[in-house]
Structures are given as C-alpha cells and as structure tokens.
Design a protein around this motif. Sequence first.
Motif, PDB file in Angstrom:
ATOM      1  N   GLN A 132       7.588   1.349   8.863  1.00 54.94           N
ATOM      2  CA  GLN A 132       6.998   0.646   7.715  1.00 54.94           C
ATOM      3  C   GLN A 132       7.472   1.268   6.402  1.00 54.94           C
ATOM      4  OE1 GLN A 132       2.969   1.169   9.172  1.00 54.94           O
ATOM      5  NE2 GLN A 132       2.673  -1.041   9.263  1.00 54.94           N
ATOM      6  N   LEU A 133       7.649   2.612   6.396  1.00 51.35           N
ATOM      7  CA  LEU A 133       8.140   3.286   5.180  1.00 51.35           C
ATOM      8  C   LEU A 133       9.559   2.811   4.864  1.00 51.35           C
ATOM      9  CD1 LEU A 133       8.006   5.474   2.957  1.00 51.35           C
ATOM     10  CD2 LEU A 133       8.765   7.123   4.663  1.00 51.35           C
ATOM     11  N   LYS A 134      10.415   2.741   5.894  1.00 52.07           N
ATOM     12  CA  LYS A 134      11.811   2.332   5.664  1.00 52.07           C
ATOM     13  C   LYS A 134      11.880   0.886   5.154  1.00 52.07           C
ATOM     14  CE  LYS A 134      14.251   5.609   8.567  1.00 52.07           C
ATOM     15  NZ  LYS A 134      15.000   5.870   9.793  1.00 52.07           N
ATOM     16  N   GLU A 135      11.003   0.047   5.711  1.00 53.66           N
ATOM     17  CA  GLU A 135      10.962  -1.363   5.274  1.00 53.66           C
ATOM     18  C   GLU A 135      10.577  -1.441   3.795  1.00 53.66           C
ATOM     19  OE1 GLU A 135       8.632  -5.478   6.489  1.00 53.66           O
ATOM     20  OE2 GLU A 135       8.514  -3.757   7.849  1.00 53.66           O
ATOM     21  N   ASP A 178       0.836  -1.207   0.000  1.00 56.09           N
ATOM     22  CA  ASP A 178       0.000   0.000   0.000  1.00 56.09           C
ATOM     23  C   ASP A 178       0.872   1.260   0.000  1.00 56.09           C
ATOM     24  OD1 ASP A 178      -2.413   1.282  -0.102  1.00 56.09           O
ATOM     25  OD2 ASP A 178      -2.716   1.335   2.062  1.00 56.09           O
ATOM     26  N   ILE A 179       1.968   1.234   0.784  1.00 58.86           N
ATOM     27  CA  ILE A 179       2.882   2.386   0.814  1.00 58.86           C
ATOM     28  C   ILE A 179       3.485   2.590  -0.580  1.00 58.86           C
ATOM     29  CG2 ILE A 179       5.111   3.213   1.713  1.00 58.86           C
ATOM     30  CD1 ILE A 179       4.340   1.915   4.405  1.00 58.86           C
ATOM     31  N   TYR A 180       3.861   1.466  -1.250  1.00 58.79           N
ATOM     32  CA  TYR A 180       4.433   1.571  -2.604  1.00 58.79           C
ATOM     33  C   TYR A 180       3.430   2.224  -3.558  1.00 58.79           C
ATOM     34  CZ  TYR A 180       5.748   0.301  -7.316  1.00 58.79           C
ATOM     35  OH  TYR A 180       6.028   0.365  -8.651  1.00 58.79           O
ATOM     36  N   SER A 181       2.170   1.797  -3.483  1.00 58.77           N
ATOM     37  CA  SER A 181       1.162   2.344  -4.402  1.00 58.77           C
ATOM     38  C   SER A 181       0.923   3.837  -4.130  1.00 58.77           C
ATOM     39  CB  SER A 181      -0.144   1.559  -4.306  1.00 58.77           C
ATOM     40  OG  SER A 181      -0.662   1.650  -2.999  1.00 58.77           O
ATOM     41  N   ILE A 182       0.995   4.242  -2.847  1.00 53.04           N
ATOM     42  CA  ILE A 182       0.815   5.666  -2.500  1.00 53.04           C
ATOM     43  C   ILE A 182       1.932   6.500  -3.132  1.00 53.04           C
ATOM     44  CG2 ILE A 182       0.894   7.349  -0.587  1.00 53.04           C
ATOM     45  CD1 ILE A 182      -0.425   5.140   1.172  1.00 53.04           C
ATOM     46  N   LEU A 183       3.205   6.002  -2.995  1.00 58.76           N
ATOM     47  CA  LEU A 183       4.354   6.756  -3.517  1.00 58.76           C
ATOM     48  C   LEU A 183       4.346   6.767  -5.047  1.00 58.76           C
ATOM     49  CD1 LEU A 183       7.182   5.551  -1.073  1.00 58.76           C
ATOM     50  CD2 LEU A 183       5.812   7.616  -0.934  1.00 58.76           C
ATOM     51  N   ARG A 184       3.948   5.641  -5.669  1.00 59.61           N
ATOM     52  CA  ARG A 184       3.896   5.566  -7.144  1.00 59.61           C
ATOM     53  C   ARG A 184       2.842   6.541  -7.688  1.00 59.61           C
ATOM     54  NH1 ARG A 184       1.394   0.368  -8.539  1.00 59.61           N
ATOM     55  NH2 ARG A 184      -0.431   1.682  -8.204  1.00 59.61           N
ATOM     56  N   ALA A 223      10.798  13.459   3.258  1.00 61.33           N
ATOM     57  CA  ALA A 223       9.896  14.138   4.210  1.00 61.33           C
ATOM     58  C   ALA A 223       8.468  14.155   3.669  1.00 61.33           C
ATOM     59  CB  ALA A 223      10.382  15.566   4.461  1.00 61.33           C
ATOM     60  N   HIS A 224       8.354  14.384   2.340  1.00 59.44           N
ATOM     61  CA  HIS A 224       7.026  14.419   1.716  1.00 59.44           C
ATOM     62  C   HIS A 224       6.399  13.023   1.739  1.00 59.44           C
ATOM     63  CE1 HIS A 224       3.765  15.799  -0.692  1.00 59.44           C
ATOM     64  NE2 HIS A 224       4.108  15.109  -1.778  1.00 59.44           N
ATOM     65  N   ALA A 225       7.226  11.992   1.474  1.00 57.23           N
ATOM     66  CA  ALA A 225       6.734  10.603   1.491  1.00 57.23           C
ATOM     67  C   ALA A 225       6.233  10.229   2.888  1.00 57.23           C
ATOM     68  CB  ALA A 225       7.856   9.656   1.063  1.00 57.23           C
ATOM     69  N   LEU A 226       7.003  10.630   3.909  1.00 58.91           N
ATOM     70  CA  LEU A 226       6.615  10.333   5.297  1.00 58.91           C
ATOM     71  C   LEU A 226       5.290  11.018   5.648  1.00 58.91           C
ATOM     72  CD1 LEU A 226       7.413   8.990   7.972  1.00 58.91           C
ATOM     73  CD2 LEU A 226       8.694  11.058   8.551  1.00 58.91           C
ATOM     74  N   ASN A 227       5.143  12.244   5.172  1.00 61.55           N
ATOM     75  CA  ASN A 227       3.908  12.996   5.416  1.00 61.55           C
ATOM     76  C   ASN A 227       2.711  12.292   4.751  1.00 61.55           C
ATOM     77  OD1 ASN A 227       2.101  15.020   6.072  1.00 61.55           O
ATOM     78  ND2 ASN A 227       2.656  16.285   4.320  1.00 61.55           N
ATOM     79  N   LEU A 228       2.926  11.813   3.500  1.00 60.95           N
ATOM     80  CA  LEU A 228       1.841  11.149   2.758  1.00 60.95           C
ATOM     81  C   LEU A 228       1.383   9.867   3.449  1.00 60.95           C
ATOM     82  CD1 LEU A 228       3.079  11.491  -0.946  1.00 60.95           C
ATOM     83  CD2 LEU A 228       0.966  12.433  -0.022  1.00 60.95           C
ATOM     84  N   ILE A 229       2.350   9.049   3.859  1.00 61.31           N
ATOM     85  CA  ILE A 229       1.961   7.740   4.425  1.00 61.31           C
ATOM     86  C   ILE A 229       1.442   7.880   5.863  1.00 61.31           C
ATOM     87  CG2 ILE A 229       3.514   6.450   2.897  1.00 61.31           C
ATOM     88  CD1 ILE A 229       4.580   6.316   6.365  1.00 61.31           C
ATOM     89  N   SER A 230       1.926   8.906   6.599  1.00 58.92           N
ATOM     90  CA  SER A 230       1.435   9.080   7.981  1.00 58.92           C
ATOM     91  C   SER A 230      -0.038   9.496   7.972  1.00 58.92           C
ATOM     92  CB  SER A 230       2.269  10.103   8.744  1.00 58.92           C
ATOM     93  OG  SER A 230       2.153  11.375   8.141  1.00 58.92           O
TER      94      SER A 230
END
Length: 723
Positions: A695-698, A660-666, A680-687
């Motif tokens: 989970q983001l780092k994994e 799900d995190i991958y699909s959000i970033l894609r 920082a933007h990716a962390l903001n999106l997934i949080s």
Amino acid sequence: MKNPDFAADKALAKDFLSNFADPRGEPKYLNILQDVANRKIRAVQIELDDLFHYKDVDEEFLQRVTENTRRYIGIFAEAMDELMPEPTEAYTVDEDRDILMTQRVDEGADGGADGTDPLQRMPPEIKRFFEVYIKAFSKVTPLTIRQVKASNIGQLVKISGIVTRCSDVKPLMQVAVYTCEECGFEIYQEVTARVFMPLFECPSQRCKLNKAKGNLILQLRASKFLKFQEVKLQELAEHVPKGHIPRSLTVHLRGELTRKVAPGDVVEMSGIFLPMPYYGFRAMRAGLVADTYLEAMSVTHFKKKYEEYELKGDEQEQIDRLAEDGDIYSKLARSLAPEIFGHEDVKKALLLLLVGAPHRKLGDGMKIRGDLHICLMGDPGVAKSQLLKHIINVAPRGVYTTGRGSSGVGLTAAVQKDPITSEFVLEGGALVLADMGICAIDEFDKMEESDRTAIHEVMEQQTVSIAKAGITTSLNARTAILAAANPAWGRYDMRRTPAENINLPPALLSRFDLLWLILDRADMESDLEMARHVVHVHQNLESPALGFTPLEPSVLRQVQAYISAARRVIPSVPRELEEYIATAYSSIRQEEAKSNAPTSYTTIRTLLSILRISIALARLRFSETVAQSDVDEALRLMQMSKYSLYSDDRQRSGLDAISDIYSILRDEAARTSSMDVRYAHALNLISRKGYSEAQLKECLEEYASLNVWQIHPNTFDIHFIDA
C-alpha cells in the motif's frame, strides 16, 4: 509361584550390585556405593530396567521384586551393607551420629550384655546413612488413580497426577533408642508405622534378674529420624470420566524424596501401594475399613521449568540454526496454534508472553516485574479461548481458570484446616499455583468486581498478601496473566466509545501490557479464506501448509526448547536508545490527549511495557542489547492491538488507505520541518497504523505522478516538492 528363598535372592542382589555395568563398562552400583561411603549422596535408586537387562536375573525374581517391594528393599539394603566399601575421601563428620556409632561399636553394643536379648541388638537401620529406593520400569504406562485396585496392594505401581497439597517436612522416627536408669543398657525399638507405643519398663536380662523395673528414658539425640512429607495427588482432568469428580491419593515421601514437588506440579510417581489402618477413636468408627496411601520410590516431573530444561541430543544445534534464521520471530509465532486461522500479530504477542523479560531488582530492594500481561478482548467466536488453552499446553507451568468459576479466594489463597495436624494452613489458589508460569483467565468480564480486585496486587507487585485466621504472610505469585474477555454488550458496539465497550476499570487496564481488541468484521476475502481453512482443518484434522517447513515433527517441543534457551539471555537497553523510547512514549501521550475518545489509558506503565516487549524481542534474537527495530516492533504491536478500531475510524472519516498514508507522511515531514522522509522510517510509521508495504508503494507511485514528491530510484526515499 513357589515360596521365595530370601537367602538366594540376597546372594543374587549382591551379585547384581557388584557386577552390573553401565553403557561405558563401569560398575554402576559399586560407584554409587563409593559415593555413599564418601557421604556425597544419601539415596541409592535401583532401577528395574537395570535388573531386567542383567543376565542372571529371571522373570520370577523381577515379579517378586515388583509384587513384594517392601521386603526386597530390605534385602537390597542388607546386600549393600555387606558390599559397602571404605571411604576414599575425607568427609564432614556428623558429630551426633558418628560419635554415638563409634561409642556403640567400642562398647560391643551389637550383642548387648550376653547377646541373647533381641531388644538390645542394634538394628541395621540405625547404622545406615543411606536410603534404598526401587524405581519402576521407565517404559510402563503410568496408571490413573482410579485404575489402582486392591489387587495392587503391596506392589510397585506407577501413577500420574497433579500435586494439590504438600505438608511441611517433619521428622519421622525410624528407630527409637532408650536408656535404662537402673542398668544403663541401650534398648532399640524399630518403628514401622506412623504411630508406636513407647516402652516404659526395661526388658533387659539384668533388670529381670534383679527384679528391678528399670525406668526407660527416650534418647532423642541417639534415635534415628527420617525426613517425612505428605502429599495429595489428584487425577489429571483428562483422566476423569464424564460426570465424575477427580479422585485423590495420599503419597508419603521419605528421606531424599522430600521437597521434590510443589502444589501445581504435574508428576509421575512410582511407589508401593499400601493400606494404612486407622488408630484410636477413628479405628472404632472405621471398623475393618483401612485407608490407602502410596509410599513414593521415585518422582518424575512431566513439565520442567524453563530454567531446569535440559537440551537433548542435537537440540542445541537446531536452536543455533534457528537463531541464524532472520524470520524466526514470525515462524515461531505461526507455529503457535497453527490450526487457528490468522491472528498473526496476536500470536506474536503470545510468543513474547512466553519469553517474557527478566525481573529487575534495584539496590534498595524494589522489584520491577518482567512478566507480560495480555488481555484479549473481542467478539464471540474469534478463538480467544482456544488460544488460551494452547498457550497453557505450551507453557511448562500453566493454570487455566474461568471468571465465573473463580472466587477471589480461589485465585489467591484459602485458609484450610490441615487434616493431619488440625492446624490452619494456607492452600494456594490459581495465581499462586501458576508461580513462575502463566495463569489464563477466561471470561474475565464475567468476574465479580470484588474478586477481580484480588488480581491487582498480583499483576504489579507479584505477591499475594494474606491476613486471615491469625496467618499474616505474603506468597509469591510471579505469574504472567493472560485474560480473555467479551465487550460490555457481548459484541463490540461501534456507536459507543471504547471505554464504554471495554468496561474494565482503568486501574486494571493500565496493568495489562497489551489490550488486544479483536473485532469480527464482515469482509468477503478474509471470510472466504477463513472458511476454507476451517473446513480443511475439520476434514484433515491438521492445519494447511504454513508456507514454510514447520519446526520439526514435534513443533511444541521445538518451541519450548527455543524459548528455554532464549530466557537465559538478559539483554540491556543501550544509552543511545533512551531518548528514542522517551520520545515515542511522549508522542503516544500527546496522541491520546488530542483524541476525543481514547482507546487505552497510557500511563508510565505503558513505557515499562514498551521496554519489556523490546527486551523479549531481543531475547528471541539471542542478543545482549536491545536494537531500535525491537522498540519499533513493540510500538507496532501496541498500535496493531487497536487496528480493528482504526480501520473503522478511517472508514467513517471517508479516508481510503492511500490518502491516509499520504497524510501520515505529510504530518511527519511537517513535524520534523524537513522535506525528506527516509523509506525505512516511512514504512515503520505506516506499519504501526496497520498498513502494508504494498500500500505504501502504491501511494508513492500515485502521488509521484501528481508531482507531490520525488522518489529516489534506488533507496525509495521521499523528497517533498515545495509548492
């Protein structure tokens, strides 16, 4: 106890007023009398604590003052008349009183024609332009209303309670002045009770010698009136024994004590407990029975408004130290109801509810509310009611009510007949009593639909409009509403849509800034942690360690002090953030339009909610401007309020967290047509979607090993590899 010698007591009172010094060594009461002479103040309050510490005052004198307070007020007033200094500053002249007094003194009215007629002697009350009050010991524990017995009559007592009704301030006659049409003499009549019999025939010696029954005319401009207000004081809920209803007591406020209290205030009053006989036809019915009342001497508020909150001692230093702490937002949130496990984001939202945003008033008179409204909707047993109760305790002004026990009239305002004047008067309901505070409504879903509509106006316009019994008016109800409700079928049914589960009309839902869905889901790890926490609290009667040093011994007072300081800041939204907020709002609308079963109703009110929450976050940092991080946190809280739903949607769609995190970033890279996404933007999106940084780092490591993207070694920024 031997009979008191009032002359000796008056001498002692004069000695005390002349010589008592404050901690700085200055004559406390002589300075007060100088201010009275200069017409700066009108009330002199004699504290029993000062009498107790004065060297020449013995216990017997203190006992006499406490048990025969009304008489000793007169003695202290006479002593003050003799000690009153000459004015040292120019003051504004009260034309009626000062000119009349000068005229009376010039004519030698003190003794009348021959000085023998007591009715023509000027009473000392008419010359005084000050009032005397005796304040009870500060260390004495206040009594409850049912602890005040017949043995306390005439004594100085201290009572605590909640104010339920206040009358208007009206003039009460203290000295009636008449002039005789025949002989022209002024006759004085002191009024000590609520009613009096006026004089009709002139009792002066001249009229008696001439055998003329001189007609007396009441001179209202020459008479002396006091401000008078009647207040109903009711027992606090915690003082009422099981199975009893709360008792109430009438309190009479005079002079400078009027307008000190409002309905809903929790106060401590000291005063003289006195009987009040009935008059007229009521006396015939009552027989020997008399009513009782409290003649107030001092009023102390238990909970002060945030605006009136005075920082004590080193509290300002502590607040400055806390404000420098980067994690104060989380610490304050965790300090709210630490006995309740989890619910960190809910507690953050409740903290922002306490802080609020400033009210905005536009040039044409339109108002935009600053109070936040929150609805906690969840399964039974997720501590909704406990959170509500705790917030009401923290807030300086809070009213707690339940849906079933509240009618529309009980929430807004009721028209009642005033027992004194027999006129129709308005009595404010829960929302009016909670003005400038918080109104917590439990079991919100159990309310009748007709009663629930009464809240609509309060939530947006913040007024209660009334048109009943010939009274057409608008009452202020600037209150933040915190509601708790269960879903439509008791528990949340995942087979039905959110709209069916929530079962509240869209007009009401759109008025809530945050609608928090708290679902009780079975999860082995979190259930174990919660069970351990509950058992620990049950055994030790305190919460386990919070992972940081709690805010001083009195966490509650620390939170109140910090919030009161934060509420004085009025942040503004900078121009560079306007486009960012507008884009965030439009994207929320687009997401909702795409989804089959939207979980909330996004209207322009949602945009105002984002602004309010962002401003409240800026207030917590004591910042004059709103930062982008505040807007991101506001959006995250809005997203997290539906987190329990998204987690179930993901489970049903078969997506694990990493995918799900991958699909959000894609999707984000595709939307911006860019190959790069900042960390920082990716962390903001997934949080916002409820995922953690771990989970983001994994996810980053897993997809980097699959050569989907490259990770910057220092900044962790993401660069997609174009296939």
